[in-house]
Motif scaffolding. Structure first.
Motif, PDB file in Angstrom:
ATOM      1  N   PRO A   1     -12.498  82.800   3.243  1.00  0.00           N
ATOM      2  CA  PRO A   1     -12.541  82.630   1.791  1.00  0.00           C
ATOM      3  C   PRO A   1     -12.493  84.005   1.127  1.00  0.00           C
ATOM      4  O   PRO A   1     -13.152  84.934   1.582  1.00  0.00           O
ATOM      5  CB  PRO A   1     -13.901  81.957   1.561  1.00  0.00           C
ATOM      6  CG  PRO A   1     -14.258  81.323   2.870  1.00  0.00           C
ATOM      7  CD  PRO A   1     -13.671  82.213   3.923  1.00  0.00           C
TER       8      PRO A   1
ATOM      9  N   GLU B   1      -5.026  76.068  15.110  1.00  0.00           N
ATOM     10  CA  GLU B   1      -4.673  74.704  15.512  1.00  0.00           C
ATOM     11  C   GLU B   1      -3.687  74.036  14.572  1.00  0.00           C
ATOM     12  O   GLU B   1      -3.052  73.058  14.944  1.00  0.00           O
ATOM     13  CB  GLU B   1      -5.930  73.829  15.563  1.00  0.00           C
ATOM     14  CG  GLU B   1      -6.953  74.218  16.608  1.00  0.00           C
ATOM     15  CD  GLU B   1      -7.914  75.303  16.124  1.00  0.00           C
ATOM     16  OE1 GLU B   1      -7.627  75.964  15.099  1.00  0.00           O
ATOM     17  OE2 GLU B   1      -8.954  75.490  16.783  1.00  0.00           O
TER      18      GLU B   1
ATOM     19  N   ILE C   1     -12.240  76.476  -0.177  1.00  0.00           N
ATOM     20  CA  ILE C   1     -12.809  76.473   1.171  1.00  0.00           C
ATOM     21  C   ILE C   1     -14.112  77.270   1.121  1.00  0.00           C
ATOM     22  O   ILE C   1     -14.136  78.376   0.563  1.00  0.00           O
ATOM     23  CB  ILE C   1     -11.852  77.152   2.179  1.00  0.00           C
ATOM     24  CG1 ILE C   1     -10.433  76.573   2.084  1.00  0.00           C
ATOM     25  CG2 ILE C   1     -12.411  77.072   3.603  1.00  0.00           C
ATOM     26  CD1 ILE C   1     -10.285  75.126   2.453  1.00  0.00           C
TER      27      ILE C   1
ATOM     28  N   ASN D   1     -16.792  84.247  11.541  1.00  0.00           N
ATOM     29  CA  ASN D   1     -15.519  84.756  11.056  1.00  0.00           C
ATOM     30  C   ASN D   1     -15.720  86.242  10.769  1.00  0.00           C
ATOM     31  O   ASN D   1     -16.268  86.626   9.750  1.00  0.00           O
ATOM     32  CB  ASN D   1     -15.086  83.991   9.807  1.00  0.00           C
ATOM     33  CG  ASN D   1     -13.655  84.335   9.426  1.00  0.00           C
ATOM     34  OD1 ASN D   1     -13.226  85.483   9.544  1.00  0.00           O
ATOM     35  ND2 ASN D   1     -12.903  83.351   8.969  1.00  0.00           N
TER      36      ASN D   1
END
Ligand code: WT7
Length: 649
Positions: A389, A417, A512, A521
């Motif tokens: 973000p 993914e 998000i 992250n």
């Protein structure tokens, strides 16, 4: 308030962009109501050797997860990225390479890239690599990394790119998991003036007796320095390529043939080998690259991501080259040797579209106006961000300072993914809100659910799931379909669970908010807490470990590691340093803990489960909000941890 701002679509884009506001509404509706029709049309943007007759054949049903797109079609990705452009764009520049040192640069036309790929494909063949074999690529950011990827796709080999910052341990794990037959590397890499001993790391990985599948190592000469040379195994890139035939025919690949494996971190266990397949991936990355970046012929596109990450795969190599774009590939880091390097590169190559990460933006912002000194960046038309973000303040700085308040910013949310962008603004269709990823791309149906799986309609926050398949979705985890089902489809039945949370505002736009699983992250890179913990407990002096992400101004998150030591061991500065180096060697520099907190006991429930919630609160300096600690086996550890935390700072 910073996050109340809105940036309207620039008037020229309102009419000239590929996708305008009314087109978005119409096409989005059509893509959801009739995915077969929509994707049938979009698939015409790539070339097929044998056209498909069937479009979508996918199931998100528990126990029957099966994803196939365009399944009876045949194509070749390197043909799409190279051969199909030769007649019209053969002399256009495909890759502009800028070295770590500002004095180094190279350019390669589509014709030249095609020839290099053909030659290298012949080298791979001559080393016995066949359709379906796995080839590891562990390279610096040089055009040859893209050549190697495309050469694999030309002959149907499955590439597994490993980020150059990963350690020998990490390389070995990935080789063992994938049974790779060949490794492509470089003598050394250079980033920000620092040498990365790539060949040495490969040698160390291959020295492990568990690795039995690797027969050859092809070495690209970047610096001319290396340690050992194993003449029965090691091959110089330039020698092999010079001796190879300049044309290699492409293999006819089925739509669903495996294209590449890319390892990423999950909330449990060892890294997951995400497997992408051929046609759906290409159709989706080709379309998203063109429309989200509004790429116009002749635009110069610069994505700063390393080829070792999915961004480097989808939006440095495959999406752009499939569109016949000109890409900038940069070997170094944004502020080396001078703080304004990124801006200088933009001016030097007249970059039109710049795609980078919030962590890089914040690092630049922290240095102040020197980062744009003596540059004008007037060539820029559009900016992009990805990885985590973006805080509104960094968004606004990027917009005003790098983009001269002129360029829309596309905040693209996606994952290893997902293969391509799932939630992102389209620059001609959506007014922008700093910090919001805004709207689903065509064919993507996001939804928010609470922890019980109930849908949250309208304004609200919840777990972000995707209701149905899109073409570039990962098909499985290499060799472990059960884990694939478990990781993405078991938490919330019959939907894909991203691991992220998001909120939907009153306008229906999506923001998000970050991971809700045990995934960190760090500078836009994913790292499982379990992975760091297992590296920590492998240290001979460490008994137990619990890893937490804490906010960090530049990196987004930093690693805070709680450890307990074996009896008789003492925590001192030497041990802290030893432990940091240990983790760096086990995984790589990005996993190095920023804080190590040695303690006597961790907070556990009576059944022995570590209560991370409490550890997180303490590490984030929120010990006043601990909540209920009555289920702890020994509540006194909490006071001790809090007082130790205060001493650590
Ligand atoms: C995770 C995926 C996709 C390429 C880079 C990372 C976070 C990614 C955004 C964004 C907020 C973002 C999510 C996601 N993420 N892009 N624009 N806004 N968060 O790929 O290593 O697979 O990580 O990165 O948490 O789940 P990845």
């Amino acid at each position: 308030m910073l996050d109340g701002r809105r940036y309207e679509v620039p008037s020229d884009l309102k009419t000239s962009a590929y996708i305008t506001s009314s087109e978005y509404e119409k096409k989005y509706k059509e893509s959801i109501e009739n995915p077969d029709k929509f994707w049938n049309e979009q698939a015409r943007n790539i070339e097929w050797i044998k056209p498909f007759t069937k479009v979508k054949n996918t199931s998100f049903e528990q126990g029957k997860i099966d994803i196939k797109w365009f399944e009876d079609g045949q194509l070749n990705i390197s043909q799409n990225c190279l051969d199909r452009h030769l007649a019209t764009k053969g002399d256009d520049i495909a890759i502009i390479w800028e070295g770590d040192s500002p004095s180094l640069s190279r350019q390669m036309t589509y014709k030249e890239l095609h020839e290099q790929v053909c030659r290298f494909a012949n080298v791979l063949k001559s080393q016995g690599i066949k359709k379906g074999d796995v080839v590891v690529i562990y390279m610096p950011m040089v055009p040859e990394a893209a050549v190697a990827m495309l050469a694999c796709t030309r002959i149907g080999a499955i590439h597994s790119v490993i980020f150059g910052g990963f350690s020998p341990e990490a390389i070995a794990g990935r080789i063992i998991d994938s049974n790779a037959k060949l490794v492509i590397t470089s003598d050394e890499g250079i980033r920000g003036g620092k040498i990365i001993p790539l060949k040495k790391n490969v040698d160390a990985a291959l020295a492990k007796p568990e690795i039995t599948t690797v027969e050859k190592v092809i070495v690209f000469e970047r610096t001319g320095h290396h340690d050992a040379w194993h003449s029965e195994r090691d091959i110089w890139w330039h020698e092999a390529v010079n001796a190879a035939d300049p044309y290699c025919d492409y293999e006819v690949m089925d739509a669903e043939s495996p294209l590449f494996i890319l390892y990423t971190s999950g909330s449990t266990g060892k890294p997951k080998g995400v497997l992408h397949s051929t046609a759906g991936y290409l159709v989706y990355t080709t379309l998203t690259f063109k429309t989200v970046f509004n790429y116009q012929p002749k635009d110069i596109f610069w994505c700063t991501a390393d080829v070792g990450w999915i961004t480097g795969h989808s939006y440095l190599v495959y999406g752009p080259l499939s569109n016949g774009a000109t890409i900038v590939m940069y070997e170094g880091i944004p502020s080396y040797p001078t703080p304004n390097r990124l801006s200088q590169i933009v001016d030097k190559y007249q970059v039109n579209i710049l795609y980078t990460a919030p962590t890089a933006i914040r690092a630049l912002m922290a240095q102040g106006d020197v980062v744009v000194e003596n540059t004008h960046r007037n060539s820029l038309k559009l900016l992009g961000t990805v990885g985590e973000p973006i805080n509104p303040q960094a968004w606004i700085w990027y917009h005003e300072t790098i983009g001269n308040s002129r360029c829309p910013i596309v905040d693209t949310w996606w994952q290893t993914e997902t293969g391509g962008f799932l939630i992102t603004p389209l620059p001609g269709a959506h007014a922008l809100k700093p910090g919001a990823a805004m709207k689903p791309f065509f064919g993507v149906q996001p939804a928010l659910v609470d922890n019980e799986g109930n849908f949250i309609e309208g304004e609200g926050e919840g777990n972000l799931v995707i209701m149905d398949s899109w073409p570039s979705q990962a098909r499985t985890l290499y060799g472990d379909h059960a884990r694939f089902e478990e990781a993405y489809f078991a938490t919330f039945k019959n939907t894909y669970f991203s691991g992220d949370a998001a909120k939907r505002d009153a306008d229906g736009d999506i923001w998000i908010t970050g991971r809700v699983d045990d995934v960190l992250n760090i500078s836009g890179h994913r790292l499982g807490t379990a992975e760091v913990e297992s590296a920590l407990v492998a240290h001979p002096k460490i008994a137990e470990a619990a890893v937490i992400g804490v906010p960090h101004d530049i990196k987004g998150q930093a690693i805070y590691a709680y450890i307990t030591l074996n009896a008789g061991e003492e925590a001192d500065d030497a041990l802290y340093l030893e432990v940091k180096n240990w983790v760096r060697n086990e995984i790589g520099a990005i996993a190095t803990p920023d804080y190590i907190h040695a303690t006597k006991g961790l907070p556990k429930t009576r059944s022995g489960k570590i209560m991370r919630r409490i550890l997180r609160k303490i590490a984030c300096d929120e010990a006043d909000q601990l909540g209920d600690i009555s289920t702890l086996a020994d509540p006194s550890v909490v006071e001790k941890l809090i007082s130790e935390y205060k001493c650590l700072l």
